[in-house]
Design a protein around this motif. Structure first.
Motif, PDB file in Angstrom:
ATOM      1  N   GLU A  79       1.038  -1.582  -0.115  1.00 23.05           N
ATOM      2  CA  GLU A  79       0.388   0.278  -0.133  1.00 23.05           C
ATOM      3  C   GLU A  79       1.280   1.212  -0.240  1.00 23.05           C
ATOM      4  OE1 GLU A  79      -3.272   0.464   2.878  1.00 23.05           O
ATOM      5  OE2 GLU A  79      -3.886  -1.303   2.160  1.00 23.05           O
ATOM      6  N   CYS A  80       2.191   1.544   0.771  1.00 25.64           N
ATOM      7  CA  CYS A  80       2.923   2.360   0.299  1.00 25.64           C
ATOM      8  C   CYS A  80       4.045   2.629  -0.495  1.00 25.64           C
ATOM      9  CB  CYS A  80       4.091   2.131   1.933  1.00 25.64           C
ATOM     10  SG  CYS A  80       3.541   2.392   3.357  1.00 25.64           S
ATOM     11  N   CYS A  81       3.741   1.552  -1.775  1.00 21.65           N
ATOM     12  CA  CYS A  81       4.346   1.514  -2.550  1.00 21.65           C
ATOM     13  C   CYS A  81       3.346   2.082  -3.621  1.00 21.65           C
ATOM     14  CB  CYS A  81       5.211   0.122  -3.298  1.00 21.65           C
ATOM     15  SG  CYS A  81       6.707  -0.290  -2.372  1.00 21.65           S
ATOM     16  N   ARG A  82       2.119   1.368  -3.672  1.00 19.55           N
ATOM     17  CA  ARG A  82       1.230   2.250  -4.688  1.00 19.55           C
ATOM     18  C   ARG A  82       0.757   3.638  -3.958  1.00 19.55           C
ATOM     19  NH1 ARG A  82      -2.016  -2.586  -3.869  1.00 19.55           N
ATOM     20  NH2 ARG A  82      -2.823  -2.186  -1.663  1.00 19.55           N
ATOM     21  N   SER A  83       1.046   4.181  -3.094  1.00 19.18           N
ATOM     22  CA  SER A  83       1.166   6.392  -2.451  1.00 19.18           C
ATOM     23  C   SER A  83       2.359   6.571  -3.557  1.00 19.18           C
ATOM     24  CB  SER A  83       1.031   6.059  -0.786  1.00 19.18           C
ATOM     25  OG  SER A  83       1.207   6.992  -0.521  1.00 19.18           O
ATOM     26  N   ILE A  84       3.187   5.625  -2.872  1.00 13.56           N
ATOM     27  CA  ILE A  84       4.933   6.372  -3.689  1.00 13.56           C
ATOM     28  C   ILE A  84       4.398   6.461  -4.852  1.00 13.56           C
ATOM     29  CG2 ILE A  84       6.843   6.414  -4.064  1.00 13.56           C
ATOM     30  CD1 ILE A  84       7.126   4.478  -1.262  1.00 13.56           C
ATOM     31  N   GLU A  85       4.042   5.696  -5.638  1.00 15.70           N
ATOM     32  CA  GLU A  85       4.140   5.899  -6.900  1.00 15.70           C
ATOM     33  C   GLU A  85       3.014   6.881  -7.130  1.00 15.70           C
ATOM     34  OE1 GLU A  85       4.855   4.926 -11.076  1.00 15.70           O
ATOM     35  OE2 GLU A  85       5.488   4.071  -9.442  1.00 15.70           O
TER      36      GLU A  85
END
Length: 225
Positions: A79-85
């Motif tokens: 979920e953090c990776c999606r936020s970063i993207e």
């Protein structure tokens, strides 16, 4: 309870918005102070690996502040990776790469300078903000072991967050924060600078700077021997 400058201590408290574009208010408070440290220690070019990038707001900001560098964010949380993207795409920064889902606890080591099978080229620096106190100590061990495999001699490894120091009084807010962390997970907690230095030395690093930061935090700067 989250510390005043530690949004990652609870990924649901202190962050607003869905996974795609989460917001951590503390980022706005600490990013310039952290950038000032990075300005002093980072080389002019190359790839910087950020471990535990959280929402991705730091990655985007530092990418904008240091256009000569390529910023590689990462986080074990998808979920953090999606936020970063989402933050990367919203800002339109071309020198911030798509996030990698990297875990410091991964003990499957690769070859030829690749740590934990991460499959990344050697960075010129590693940055880790507000992770060590909200992870088991084994994650910090893994972090230093992987940094030792990835960084060439002389390259910087910077950690930011709350730490206890044997040579300085402890702020009450950090004592309260430490109790709060341990109440949620006994494996968490604010670490001692002396323990960080010992682990660093064991993995071939020397601390070259200790910088007092706002909100009772520290920046610890190590270099590979």
């Amino acid at each position: 309870m989250s510390g005043p400058d530690n949004p990652k201590a609870d990924r649901s408290t202190g962050e607003t918005g869905p996974a795609e574009g989460r917001h951590a208010p503390a980022t706005l408070r600490n990013r310039d102070a952290i950038a000032a440290v990075l300005q002093e220690i980072l080389p002019d070019s190359g790839m910087v690996l950020e471990i535990a990038s959280g929402t991705g707001e730091h990655a985007v900001y530092f990418g904008q502040k240091f256009p000569g560098l390529t910023w590689q964010p990462s986080d074990p949380d998808p979920e953090c990776c999606r936020s970063i993207e989402a933050w990367k795409n919203r800002a339109g920064v071309t020198n911030v790469l798509s996030p990698l889902q990297l875990d410091a606890l991964d003990d499957n080591y690769g070859v030829d300078g690749d740590a934990a099978g991460w499959g990344i080229r050697k960075p010129v620096a590693i940055v880790c903000i507000n992770m060590v106190h909200i992870a088991p100590w084994e994650a910090t061990i893994g972090l230093f072991e992987k940094a030792a495999r990835l960084l060439d001699p002389g390259m910087p490894f910077m950690l930011y967050g709350p730490y206890f120091r044997g040579d300085a009084p402890t702020a009450q807010s950090n004592l309260d924060f430490d109790r709060s962390l341990k109440s949620r997970d006994l494996r968490w907690g604010i670490r001692e600078v002396e323990d960080m230095d010992a682990l660093a030395e064991k993995n071939g690093f020397t601390r070259v700077r200790l910088i007092e930061m706002p909100a009772n935090n520290l920046s610890l700067v190590y270099r590979r021997n």
